[in-house]
Design a protein around this motif. Structure first.
Motif, PDB file in Angstrom:
ATOM      1  N   UNK A 540      21.374  83.760  56.024  1.00  0.00           N
ATOM      2  CA  UNK A 540      22.176  83.378  57.185  1.00  0.00           C
ATOM      3  C   UNK A 540      21.297  82.985  58.365  1.00  0.00           C
ATOM      4  N   UNK A 541      20.187  83.710  58.547  1.00  0.00           N
ATOM      5  CA  UNK A 541      19.273  83.395  59.645  1.00  0.00           C
ATOM      6  C   UNK A 541      18.624  82.032  59.431  1.00  0.00           C
ATOM      7  N   UNK A 542      18.232  81.745  58.173  1.00  0.00           N
ATOM      8  CA  UNK A 542      17.636  80.440  57.879  1.00  0.00           C
ATOM      9  C   UNK A 542      18.643  79.315  58.125  1.00  0.00           C
ATOM     10  N   UNK A 543      19.913  79.540  57.732  1.00  0.00           N
ATOM     11  CA  UNK A 543      20.953  78.527  57.954  1.00  0.00           C
ATOM     12  C   UNK A 543      21.173  78.299  59.443  1.00  0.00           C
ATOM     13  N   UNK A 544      21.162  79.394  60.223  1.00  0.00           N
ATOM     14  CA  UNK A 544      21.351  79.270  61.669  1.00  0.00           C
ATOM     15  C   UNK A 544      20.225  78.472  62.304  1.00  0.00           C
ATOM     16  N   UNK A 545      18.982  78.757  61.887  1.00  0.00           N
ATOM     17  CA  UNK A 545      17.836  78.033  62.442  1.00  0.00           C
ATOM     18  C   UNK A 545      17.894  76.553  62.084  1.00  0.00           C
ATOM     19  N   UNK A 546      18.335  76.262  60.853  1.00  0.00           N
ATOM     20  CA  UNK A 546      18.454  74.860  60.439  1.00  0.00           C
ATOM     21  C   UNK A 546      19.511  74.132  61.267  1.00  0.00           C
ATOM     22  N   UNK A 547      20.619  74.845  61.559  1.00  0.00           N
ATOM     23  CA  UNK A 547      21.676  74.240  62.376  1.00  0.00           C
ATOM     24  C   UNK A 547      21.170  73.946  63.784  1.00  0.00           C
ATOM     25  N   UNK A 548      20.381  74.878  64.323  1.00  0.00           N
ATOM     26  CA  UNK A 548      19.838  74.676  65.671  1.00  0.00           C
ATOM     27  C   UNK A 548      18.893  73.478  65.717  1.00  0.00           C
ATOM     28  N   UNK A 549      18.086  73.340  64.642  1.00  0.00           N
ATOM     29  CA  UNK A 549      17.167  72.208  64.590  1.00  0.00           C
ATOM     30  C   UNK A 549      17.922  70.893  64.467  1.00  0.00           C
ATOM     31  N   UNK A 550      19.013  70.936  63.664  1.00  0.00           N
ATOM     32  CA  UNK A 550      19.767  69.703  63.405  1.00  0.00           C
ATOM     33  C   UNK A 550      20.715  69.340  64.549  1.00  0.00           C
ATOM     34  N   UNK A 551      21.030  70.321  65.393  1.00  0.00           N
ATOM     35  CA  UNK A 551      21.997  70.075  66.464  1.00  0.00           C
ATOM     36  C   UNK A 551      21.440  69.073  67.467  1.00  0.00           C
ATOM     37  N   UNK A 552      22.246  68.121  67.907  1.00  0.00           N
ATOM     38  CA  UNK A 552      21.768  67.141  68.886  1.00  0.00           C
ATOM     39  C   UNK A 552      21.489  67.820  70.231  1.00  0.00           C
ATOM     40  N   UNK A 553      20.500  67.295  70.935  1.00  0.00           N
ATOM     41  CA  UNK A 553      20.166  67.852  72.245  1.00  0.00           C
ATOM     42  C   UNK A 553      21.295  67.549  73.227  1.00  0.00           C
ATOM     43  N   UNK A 554      21.573  68.522  74.056  1.00  0.00           N
ATOM     44  CA  UNK A 554      22.680  68.360  74.985  1.00  0.00           C
ATOM     45  C   UNK A 554      22.158  68.442  76.423  1.00  0.00           C
ATOM     46  N   UNK A 555      22.905  67.847  77.309  1.00  0.00           N
ATOM     47  CA  UNK A 555      22.585  67.874  78.728  1.00  0.00           C
ATOM     48  C   UNK A 555      23.075  69.221  79.289  1.00  0.00           C
ATOM     49  N   UNK A 556      22.111  70.176  79.481  1.00  0.00           N
ATOM     50  CA  UNK A 556      22.475  71.525  79.899  1.00  0.00           C
ATOM     51  C   UNK A 556      23.133  71.528  81.273  1.00  0.00           C
ATOM     52  N   UNK A 557      22.645  70.651  82.197  1.00  0.00           N
ATOM     53  CA  UNK A 557      23.226  70.598  83.541  1.00  0.00           C
ATOM     54  C   UNK A 557      24.690  70.175  83.472  1.00  0.00           C
ATOM     55  N   UNK A 558      24.940  69.119  82.671  1.00  0.00           N
ATOM     56  CA  UNK A 558      26.311  68.619  82.530  1.00  0.00           C
ATOM     57  C   UNK A 558      27.203  69.671  81.869  1.00  0.00           C
ATOM     58  N   UNK A 559      26.651  70.348  80.853  1.00  0.00           N
ATOM     59  CA  UNK A 559      27.425  71.374  80.155  1.00  0.00           C
ATOM     60  C   UNK A 559      27.790  72.515  81.103  1.00  0.00           C
ATOM     61  N   UNK A 560      26.830  72.939  81.952  1.00  0.00           N
ATOM     62  CA  UNK A 560      27.091  74.027  82.879  1.00  0.00           C
ATOM     63  C   UNK A 560      28.182  73.636  83.881  1.00  0.00           C
ATOM     64  N   UNK A 561      28.100  72.393  84.389  1.00  0.00           N
ATOM     65  CA  UNK A 561      29.105  71.928  85.339  1.00  0.00           C
ATOM     66  C   UNK A 561      30.500  71.891  84.704  1.00  0.00           C
ATOM     67  N   UNK A 562      30.550  71.453  83.449  1.00  0.00           N
ATOM     68  CA  UNK A 562      31.835  71.402  82.755  1.00  0.00           C
ATOM     69  C   UNK A 562      32.395  72.812  82.541  1.00  0.00           C
ATOM     70  N   UNK A 563      31.481  73.770  82.196  1.00  0.00           N
ATOM     71  CA  UNK A 563      31.912  75.154  82.024  1.00  0.00           C
ATOM     72  C   UNK A 563      32.459  75.726  83.326  1.00  0.00           C
TER      73      UNK A 563
END
Length: 644
Positions: A540-563
């Motif tokens: 499960x840990x290996x799958x999680x790490x693979x998902x994190x690597x494969x996940x597209x980079x997101x704009x953290x500032x924009x995400x925080x403002x939306x939250x």
């Protein structure tokens, strides 16, 4: 102060004394395991604590704030009722009030003979309904089920289609909504798969109250208890620590008691020898010594307690009639479907001689069906099964269906019919090993308990001399002593094992390999249950790490403002809902006040209008409270997510 305590409780049925002199205390936050062989009185004690049975003597003391919740082995008897409505049965008194208020409202809309009496009853019931949580009980029931992992679809589903784990969660929901702070749990892990048992362990670990749990699941008891009560020979003995600690302390106590008994007996014999010697001297001073030694013997005999023998338990062994080939079972690409719906596919098994292999998986994944394919009771959609040379298969059926056809017969018939070459003495001797002694061998099979039926099936399995055993949940219905006897027999068995089980203690002790059956096929794990857990965590840990690597980079500032914007919107919605609730509360209070005024009592039309308005406001308030509960839960989740 203790939540609950008992003093010298005694309970009998006829001439059978179930238990006597039972005294204990349950403190806040106590986690207590109650253990003992089947029939030792554990469930009877629970029913006495719940006032379902009356104790013959003794006292039960409950703290003023003690609220007991009882989780029975067999509940939810109306399988057609929805999960949501089953939980609402906790609030049956509020439902009854609600129905009465509806009846009064309808009566007032006509021309009743006694409108004043109805108005007074309506006012009184409205106050009581509000005070006891009538405006929020439905939303609280829904919120609790959501918190325990139920979807809206599952809430509306009949209980009969729910899994064992979901039924257990329903019972927990009912106890939580009742405000219980002391849970009595009777075999809560029965019929649960391993993920559900682990969920229950986590739930109990975080539970803020106390509980007393009956269970034969030793792994479960080790994880959720810090004290242990043992019921044996009608007596209750408390021990500190979980199940494993209790075993150690009990063994130490038995050794100490045996040592004290032997030392005391030895001292009595020494004093008796001295007395005999003094008698031979036959002088006055010798008689004074004899009297002194006799008093010492009397004192020692008063303290002399013979250690009690362990209760009767089964002790047996499995033996194979022949060795068999090295390749025991080969299964390739097995798949199975019912009514066109796939149950499993891509199942490959390979088992060699003397291997101990376990088959695990969630309830409903097809474990028992897979065993029935191996036994050729089911035909697979695809794939093939081959057994090695000289393989004799023995099967233990968890549903005990092989005894159903013998309900008209007796215990001795159930064995003798399969082994007519045995003499009556041989059959009775074999049954005695499995605790069927004397007249017990003539018990009707139909009258046997689940545990007794399990012992009959285990004896059949032992007498079969098979060299490959397929066992489907063999520890179900067995008490702990019988589980341990079965473990020992399987550990020393010289044949091959394939076992379906949720008994993690058994898996840890016996497993060489584990097959895990789930959607998409079967996965093999070497080692026992602890090794399996570690491998799953790493996967499960290996799958999680693979998902994190494969996940597209997101704009953290924009995400925080939306939250932040979403949180502001939700907080505003919660605040506005609270304001509307306050408005309806004030309007209801105004209506209630107006209904009490003398002018209103004299004006029937006005009273009717106020009564109808009161009912309308009550329903609106109920809807707003449900909306507020849902919005608050969503806001809490969003705030937690924002902090993480």
């Amino acid at each position: 102060m203790a939540l609950l305590s008992t003093s010298q409780l005694t309970k009998s049925f006829g001439t059978d004394v179930i238990f006597s002199g039972v005294s204990f205390e349950i403190q806040k936050n106590d986690r207590v395991g109650l253990v003992g062989i089947n029939g030792s009185g554990k469930t009877t004690l629970f029913k006495v604590l719940m006032d379902e049975y009356s104790a013959d003597s003794g006292e039960i003391y409950k703290a003023r704030d003690c609220v007991i919740g009882y989780m029975e082995q067999h509940v939810c008897r109306d399988l057609h009722r929805s999960a949501y409505h089953e939980v609402l049965t906790v609030f049956s008194h509020l439902s009854a009030m609600e129905e009465r208020l509806d009846t009064i409202n309808k009566a007032l809309q006509g021309r009743p003979e006694n409108p004043q009496a109805l108005l007074e009853e309506q006012f009184r019931l409205n106050e009581q309904f509000d005070r006891e949580g009538g405006l929020t009980y439905k939303s609280r029931a829904r919120s609790t089920l959501l918190g325990l992992g139920f979807t809206d679809e599952q809430m509306g589903a009949p209980i009969g289609v729910l899994s064992g784990g979901q039924k257990a969660k329903l019972q927990l929901a009912k106890m939580l909504l009742s405000g219980a702070n002391l849970l009595l749990l009777d075999e809560p892990t029965n019929h649960l798969d391993i993920p559900s048992v682990e969920w229950l362990e986590n739930f109990l670990s975080g539970y803020s109250g106390a509980y007393l749990v009956i269970s034969h699941d030793r792994f479960f008891l080790d994880h959720v208890t810090n004290r242990t009560f043992e019921m044996e020979y009608g007596r209750l003995t408390p021990y500190k620590g979980n199940y494993s600690t209790y075993l150690t302390l009990k063994e130490e106590g038995q050794l100490t008691a045996q040592r004290v008994y032997e030392n005391t007996t030895r001292e009595i014999k020494r004093l008796q020898a001295m007395i005999e010697q003094q008698k031979r001297f036959n002088q006055e001073r010798n008689y004074r010594t004899i009297a002194s030694k006799m008093k010492s013997i009397e004192r020692l005999q008063k303290t002399l307690v013979r250690p009690t023998a362990a209760p009767d338990s089964i002790h047996f062994s499995f033996g194979a009639s022949q060795r068999g080939g090295n390749d025991v079972l080969m299964a390739e690409n097995l798949s199975l479907a019912f009514d066109g719906k796939p149950l499993f596919e891509n199942v490959n098994l390979s088992i060699s001689r003397q291997e101990r292999v376990f088959l695990l998986g969630p309830n409903g994944c097809g474990k028992t069906s897979l065993l029935k394919i191996l036994l050729r009771q089911y035909q697979p959609q695809s794939g093939n099964v081959r057994f090695g040379a000289g393989i004799d298969v023995g099967y233990y059926d968890q549903l005990q269906t092989s005894l159903t056809g013998q309900n008209e017969g007796t215990v001795i018939d159930a064995i003798w019919d399969l082994h007519p070459q045995m003499t009556e003495t041989q059959v009775r001797s074999a049954l005695a090993v499995f605790l069927f002694k004397g007249e017990d061998v003539f018990k009707p099979v139909a009258a046997l308990s689940g545990g007794e039926r399990a012992r009959v099936l285990l004896l059949r399995l032992m007498l079969s001399k098979a060299n490959f055993l397929l066992l489907d949940e063999p520890t179900n219905h067995l008490d702990i002593d019988s589980c341990e006897a079965l473990e020992d027999a399987l550990f020393h068995y010289d044949g091959t094992l394939l076992i379906v089980s949720h008994d993690r203690y058994l898996i840890n002790k016996l497993a060489d390999r584990i097959y895990y059956l789930e959607d998409g096929g079967i996965t093999e794990y070497p080692g026992n249950y602890d090794d399996f857990l570690q491998a799953r965590r790493e996967k499960e840990e290996a799958a999680r790490q693979n998902e994190e690597k494969a996940a597209p980079k997101i704009n953290l500032y924009k995400q925080r403002k939306e939250q932040e914007a979403e949180l502001r919107r939700m907080r505003t919605a919660v605040r506005k809902t609270e304001e509307r609730i306050e408005e309806t509360d004030e309007a209801m209070a105004a209506c209630a006040q107006a209904l009490q005024e003398p002018d209103t009592a004299a004006d029937f039309e006005k009273a009717m209008e106020l009564s109808a308005r009161m009912e309308e406001l009550r329903r609106e308030n109920d809807r707003l409270m449900a909306e507020w509960e849902a919005l608050s839960a969503q806001l809490e989740e969003k705030e937690k997510a924002a902090l993480s």
